[in-house]
Design a protein around this motif. Structure first.
Motif, PDB file in Angstrom:
ATOM      1  N   SER A  48       0.826  -1.211   0.000  1.00  0.00           N
ATOM      2  CA  SER A  48       0.000   0.000   0.000  1.00  0.00           C
ATOM      3  C   SER A  48       0.859   1.259   0.000  1.00  0.00           C
ATOM      4  O   SER A  48       0.525   2.243  -0.664  1.00  0.00           O
ATOM      5  CB  SER A  48      -0.936   0.024   1.211  1.00  0.00           C
ATOM      6  OG  SER A  48      -1.903  -0.979   1.088  1.00  0.00           O
ATOM      7  N   ASP A 176      -6.042  -1.421  -4.824  1.00  0.00           N
ATOM      8  CA  ASP A 176      -5.332  -1.945  -3.648  1.00  0.00           C
ATOM      9  C   ASP A 176      -6.233  -2.929  -2.903  1.00  0.00           C
ATOM     10  O   ASP A 176      -7.099  -2.532  -2.145  1.00  0.00           O
ATOM     11  CB  ASP A 176      -4.918  -0.785  -2.738  1.00  0.00           C
ATOM     12  CG  ASP A 176      -4.008  -1.254  -1.602  1.00  0.00           C
ATOM     13  OD1 ASP A 176      -3.745  -2.475  -1.506  1.00  0.00           O
ATOM     14  OD2 ASP A 176      -3.559  -0.400  -0.816  1.00  0.00           O
ATOM     15  N   GLU A 177      -6.028  -4.203  -3.128  1.00  0.00           N
ATOM     16  CA  GLU A 177      -6.817  -5.276  -2.518  1.00  0.00           C
ATOM     17  C   GLU A 177      -8.322  -4.987  -2.599  1.00  0.00           C
ATOM     18  O   GLU A 177      -9.031  -5.052  -1.586  1.00  0.00           O
ATOM     19  CB  GLU A 177      -6.389  -5.484  -1.060  1.00  0.00           C
ATOM     20  CG  GLU A 177      -4.879  -5.627  -0.923  1.00  0.00           C
ATOM     21  CD  GLU A 177      -4.462  -6.728   0.049  1.00  0.00           C
ATOM     22  OE1 GLU A 177      -5.242  -7.688   0.229  1.00  0.00           O
ATOM     23  OE2 GLU A 177      -3.355  -6.629   0.591  1.00  0.00           O
TER      24      GLU A 177
HETATM   25 MG   LIG Z   1      -2.171  -2.762   2.157  1.00  0.00          MG
END
Ligand SMILES: [Mg+2]
Ligand SMILES: Nc1ncnc2c1ncn2[C@@H]1O[C@H](COP(=O)(O)OP(=O)(O)O)[C@@H](O)[C@H]1O
Length: 277
Positions: A48, A176-177
């Motif tokens: 991240s 992001d995920e």
């Molecule tokens: Mg992350």
């Protein structure tokens, strides 16, 4: 290389009050235009922070060094104002938990409209049309335009986030995920949607995940991160067929076998530590 849309060179991320603590340690990577690159690694490996560095959205307690060149422009040298002009239009990002990014007291139609308005000056009627068009694109019935986030399912909320992210036609989409908080069938639908949007709008995608199963599904290229470093990168074929690094091998051993013939092996960290040295 000309077909790279983004090039990160020697990126470090560290706390202001402890510059020696490198949370991201000198990483370099390139994203090929029109391709999907997956950053894969366990929680805390710096995925991240890498994405937030590209967006220039690191928290104020953190600092970075190195260069991040997007279409030939080093984003690190830009003023805050220049970054604002580009964010959402050049590069957009969607996050793991849509509920934290959506405002619970505003309708989704209003929030999509606000996202469009950041970079476009449209008349009210045109704006409405564009919101409906975006809802159609991400597969939300247009009669939900006046719904509030908590009236939608988790998957629909993520679709709203995707609509907002693509509203200003970014050339690079960072996810992001985005499916981690969703159940498996919805996960697959969101992956499909992102993949089809990437193709339809000729975007480049940087997809962050801790799941090698997802990598197999969507990636062209893979970057494996472990404790703030890149331990392996290359085409998905190469990395999946011939993983070189012990951590990559350990991650791959955790991917469930579709036929269910193989037992799931949790990562054996003490063996891994010995192997890495
Ligand atoms: Mg992350
Ligand atoms: N604001 C911060 N201050 C100090 N450490 C941080 C901060 N944000 C993240 N970290 C640390 O940096 C490391 C990498 O974080 P992150 O990039 O979020 O990991 P990932 O996304 O791979 O799970 C983690 O150990 C995390 O605790």
């Amino acid at each position: 290389m000309k077909n790279n849309i983004l090039k990160i060179n020697k990126l470090k991320v560290f706390p202001n009050n402890n510059p020696r603590l490198n949370l991201v340690k000198n990483i370099s990577l390139s994203l090929k235009k029109g391709k999907t690159t997956c950053i894969v690694g366990e929680s805390g490996s710096g995925k991240s922070l890498t994405a937030l560095s590209i967006m220039q959205l690191l928290s104020s307690q953190l600092n970075m060094s190195g260069s991040i060149v997007f279409e030939g422009v080093n984003l690190v040298n830009l003023t805050k104002e220049d970054i604002r002009k580009r964010r959402g239009k050049d590069v957009a990002m969607i996050f793991q938990e849509p509920m934290t990014s959506l405002n619970p007291v505003l309708t989704i139609g209003y929030q999509i409209e606000e996202a469009i308005k950041v970079h476009n000056n449209l008349l009210k009627a045109e704006l409405n049309k564009r919101v409906e068009e975006l809802l159609n694109i991400v597969g939300i019935p247009t009669d939900r335009i006046n719904s509030y986030p908590d009236e939608l399912s988790g998957g629909q909320r993520q679709r709203v986030m995707i609509a907002m992210a693509i509203s200003c036609s970014p050339r690079l989409l960072i996810a992001d995920e985005p499916t981690t908080a969703l159940d498996v069938t919805v996960q697959a639908q969101i992956l499909d949607l992102l993949n089809s949007l990437k193709i339809k709008f000729e975007m480049t995608m940087l997809f962050i995940t801790h799941d090698f199963g997802v990598v197999e599904d969507i990636a062209d290229d893979v970057v494996v991160m472990y404790q703030g470093e890149i331990v392996e990168q290359g085409t998905v074929l190469k990395v999946l067929k011939k993983p070189m690094h012990p951590y990559t091998k350990a991650l791959l051993a955790c991917v469930p076998d579709p036929q269910g013939k193989k037992d799931l092996n949790p990562i054996d960290y003490s063996a891994l530590k010995k192997a890495i040295g």
